[in-house]
Design an enzyme around this catalytic site. Sequence first.
Site, PDB file in Angstrom:
ATOM      1  N   ASN A  35     -12.383  12.840 -10.667  1.00  0.00           N
ATOM      2  CA  ASN A  35     -13.431  12.448  -9.724  1.00  0.00           C
ATOM      3  C   ASN A  35     -14.611  13.372  -9.996  1.00  0.00           C
ATOM      4  OD1 ASN A  35     -13.923  12.983  -6.152  1.00  0.00           O
ATOM      5  ND2 ASN A  35     -14.989  11.614  -7.518  1.00  0.00           N
ATOM      6  N   GLY A  36     -15.754  12.794 -10.311  1.00  0.00           N
ATOM      7  CA  GLY A  36     -16.931  13.606 -10.588  1.00  0.00           C
ATOM      8  C   GLY A  36     -17.662  13.095 -11.803  1.00  0.00           C
ATOM      9  N   TYR A  69     -22.254  10.362   4.096  1.00  0.00           N
ATOM     10  CA  TYR A  69     -21.950   8.956   3.884  1.00  0.00           C
ATOM     11  C   TYR A  69     -20.547   8.686   3.328  1.00  0.00           C
ATOM     12  CZ  TYR A  69     -21.810   4.525   1.362  1.00  0.00           C
ATOM     13  OH  TYR A  69     -21.429   3.304   0.879  1.00  0.00           O
ATOM     14  N   GLY A  83     -13.431   4.049  -3.745  1.00  0.00           N
ATOM     15  CA  GLY A  83     -13.537   3.258  -4.963  1.00  0.00           C
ATOM     16  C   GLY A  83     -12.775   1.966  -4.855  1.00  0.00           C
ATOM     17  N   CYS A  90     -20.748  18.713  -2.184  1.00  0.00           N
ATOM     18  CA  CYS A  90     -21.657  17.571  -2.040  1.00  0.00           C
ATOM     19  C   CYS A  90     -21.930  17.249  -0.564  1.00  0.00           C
ATOM     20  CB  CYS A  90     -21.023  16.363  -2.724  1.00  0.00           C
ATOM     21  SG  CYS A  90     -21.923  14.845  -2.422  1.00  0.00           S
ATOM     22  N   CYS A 135     -14.773   8.418  -6.921  1.00  0.00           N
ATOM     23  CA  CYS A 135     -13.353   8.140  -7.064  1.00  0.00           C
ATOM     24  C   CYS A 135     -12.522   8.859  -6.022  1.00  0.00           C
ATOM     25  CB  CYS A 135     -12.858   8.596  -8.438  1.00  0.00           C
ATOM     26  SG  CYS A 135     -13.803   7.922  -9.791  1.00  0.00           S
ATOM     27  N   SER A 156     -20.819   4.467   8.705  1.00  0.00           N
ATOM     28  CA  SER A 156     -21.201   5.870   8.492  1.00  0.00           C
ATOM     29  C   SER A 156     -22.256   6.346   9.482  1.00  0.00           C
ATOM     30  CB  SER A 156     -21.660   6.078   7.056  1.00  0.00           C
ATOM     31  OG  SER A 156     -22.441   4.988   6.650  1.00  0.00           O
ATOM     32  N   CYS A 207     -24.489  21.242  -1.795  1.00  0.00           N
ATOM     33  CA  CYS A 207     -25.498  20.733  -2.727  1.00  0.00           C
ATOM     34  C   CYS A 207     -26.423  19.807  -1.929  1.00  0.00           C
ATOM     35  CB  CYS A 207     -24.801  19.944  -3.833  1.00  0.00           C
ATOM     36  SG  CYS A 207     -25.954  19.073  -4.905  1.00  0.00           S
TER      37      CYS A 207
HETATM   38  P1  AMP Z   1     -30.357   0.888   0.544  1.00  0.00           P
HETATM   39  O1  AMP Z   1     -30.230  -0.473   1.096  1.00  0.00           O
HETATM   40  O2  AMP Z   1     -30.382   0.902  -0.958  1.00  0.00           O
HETATM   41  O3  AMP Z   1     -31.470   1.688   1.145  1.00  0.00           O
HETATM   42  O4  AMP Z   1     -29.010   1.656   0.885  1.00  0.00           O
HETATM   43  C1  AMP Z   1     -28.837   2.332   2.081  1.00  0.00           C
HETATM   44  C2  AMP Z   1     -27.520   1.970   2.683  1.00  0.00           C
HETATM   45  O5  AMP Z   1     -26.461   2.120   1.716  1.00  0.00           O
HETATM   46  C3  AMP Z   1     -27.174   2.857   3.857  1.00  0.00           C
HETATM   47  O6  AMP Z   1     -26.807   2.015   4.919  1.00  0.00           O
HETATM   48  C4  AMP Z   1     -26.008   3.708   3.408  1.00  0.00           C
HETATM   49  O7  AMP Z   1     -24.984   3.745   4.385  1.00  0.00           O
HETATM   50  C5  AMP Z   1     -25.494   3.045   2.150  1.00  0.00           C
HETATM   51  N1  AMP Z   1     -25.316   4.019   1.037  1.00  0.00           N
HETATM   52  C6  AMP Z   1     -25.817   5.248   0.902  1.00  0.00           C
HETATM   53  N2  AMP Z   1     -25.434   5.811  -0.261  1.00  0.00           N
HETATM   54  C7  AMP Z   1     -24.673   4.894  -0.902  1.00  0.00           C
HETATM   55  C8  AMP Z   1     -23.955   4.886  -2.152  1.00  0.00           C
HETATM   56  N3  AMP Z   1     -23.948   5.947  -2.956  1.00  0.00           N
HETATM   57  N4  AMP Z   1     -23.262   3.753  -2.494  1.00  0.00           N
HETATM   58  C9  AMP Z   1     -23.268   2.682  -1.673  1.00  0.00           C
HETATM   59  N5  AMP Z   1     -23.906   2.647  -0.477  1.00  0.00           N
HETATM   60  C10 AMP Z   1     -24.600   3.726  -0.085  1.00  0.00           C
HETATM   61 FE1  SF4 Z   2     -25.049  14.418  -5.827  1.00  0.00          FE
HETATM   62 FE2  SF4 Z   2     -25.524  16.824  -4.769  1.00  0.00          FE
HETATM   63 FE3  SF4 Z   2     -26.587  14.628  -3.685  1.00  0.00          FE
HETATM   64 FE4  SF4 Z   2     -23.959  15.056  -3.535  1.00  0.00          FE
HETATM   65  S1  SF4 Z   2     -25.579  16.267  -2.578  1.00  0.00           S
HETATM   66  S2  SF4 Z   2     -24.985  13.118  -4.001  1.00  0.00           S
HETATM   67  S3  SF4 Z   2     -23.556  16.067  -5.481  1.00  0.00           S
HETATM   68  S4  SF4 Z   2     -27.024  15.464  -5.732  1.00  0.00           S
END
Ligand code: AMP
Ligand code: SF4
Length: 466
Positions: free
Chosen positions: A114-115, A254, A40, A248, A13, A295, A443
């Site tokens: 957020n969290g 990302y 979000g 985080c 968020c 990213s 983290c």
């Molecule tokens: P995947 O296709 O599931 O391996 O997702 C990897 C891609 O999703 C990468 O290109 C990342 O930039 C993006 N990504 C990484 N973490 C997230 C996330 N928490 N939510 C949405 N997209 C993500």
């Molecule tokens: Fe979650 Fe920690 Fe990974 Fe961030 S670094 S996505 S807070 S486990």
Amino acid sequence: MNMLQDDKPKEECGLFGIYAPEQEVARLTYYGLYALQHRGQESAGIAVSDGRKIQHYKGMGLVTEVFSDDTIVGLQGKMAMGHVRYSTTGSSLLTNAQPLVVYFQKGMMSLAHNGNLTNAGELREELGGHGTVFQTTIDSEVILNMIARYRRYNLEDAVIKTMIDLKGSYALLIMAEDKIIGVRDPYGVRPLCIGRIGERFCLASESCALDTIGAEFVRDVEPGEVVTIDEQGLHSRQGLPRAKMAFCSFEYIYFARPDSTMDNLNVWEARHQMGVALAKECPIDADVILAVPDSGTPSAIGYAHAMGIPFEEGLLKNRYVGRTFIQPTQEMREVAVRIKLNANSRVIKGRRVVMIDDSIVRGTTSSKLVEMVRNCGAKEVHLLISSPPVCYSCYYGIDTAEREKLVANKMNTEEIRKFVGADTLHYLSEEGLKRALDGNQVCLACFNGDYPIEIPQKFNKQDLEC
Ligand code: AMP
Ligand code: SF4
């Protein structure tokens, strides 16, 4: 399965709040949320207080879809706070949109979070045992009820008493009729910073939102700190003692916008250094460096500079792919990759290509992109990832998927390389990542399973060796 388990609690968020009676606070909050849209896209909401009552408006969709000029003009007040929310589909309901606004014994209050609390279930049961009823399935309502329970104290004291019982990650904005309170958990997992506009103050998840409204960055809210913005300005109290900082790292990798600075480290700079670190760990004799936008871009530029190889735009992102109308099934994820990204054969054909992405979660994106780049006639495709393998789920608010779906939980790097079809696959080492983050205490639990805050017992690390 109870409703809470069904309703996955993971949320990503964005928060924005401002106290500025002489300004159009709802409009500034709208612009602040607009800058935080990447945090979000499911719902957006704004609450304003005129000093006597709190009004609010929220809806499903992007900030521009939810608010019209009329709704913004209708939200008149001295202070405002807003929220954008991403959630998994099960919980994508208007009732769960924030800010939540309630009447309690002392008047009105609104809250945005957020969290993710790791003990929300227990707290909900405890409150339920005392007869509390809930209208939503989100943690934020639990926090709101806990604060209301301490109604005999002033609001800051009630918030601090509530913090003692909260476990997990939280950045909060709480608005009463006459002030806005900002809170960050003692580990500082989720971001929150303070801005100044003239003599007035604002609070935002990321500094890019301050830039957007013309506010100057003052500082980050400290872990465990409770800040208040009101007619007298900015006040601060240390609500809980600071724990060992665990910001985080995925925000840098990302999630956050590259033009934001978080805990004194600019996100673009961090990503650029991840690329430089990749060049040290895995130098590849290639003709062109591509990024998986957006990213992956700063890391690809960093890698290209360090290697002296040109960075070119071989993968193009469709910037008009709006909110996540795509249902999260595997099949639809594959379609989503093609809708979102396309390869340009003019840049790729006949060349040895290094492609840099920020992370691999399920492996869908990487497989599709390697295939796309090969189909454009690349001679070689080397995939470099600017973070270590994601082996563990996040319990602190980022949707990294369930553990069984994480490809690095099921395969080693060589197996993943074959699965995605690349000539080389290299993940940035944990050491390389830490160096790129300039010694900031972060983290890294989704990479190494060292959860800084207790997680539900059944997910202890020994059961989860990666
Ligand atoms: P995947 O296709 O599931 O391996 O997702 C990897 C891609 O999703 C990468 O290109 C990342 O930039 C993006 N990504 C990484 N973490 C997230 C996330 N928490 N939510 C949405 N997209 C993500
Ligand atoms: Fe979650 Fe920690 Fe990974 Fe961030 S670094 S996505 S807070 S486990």
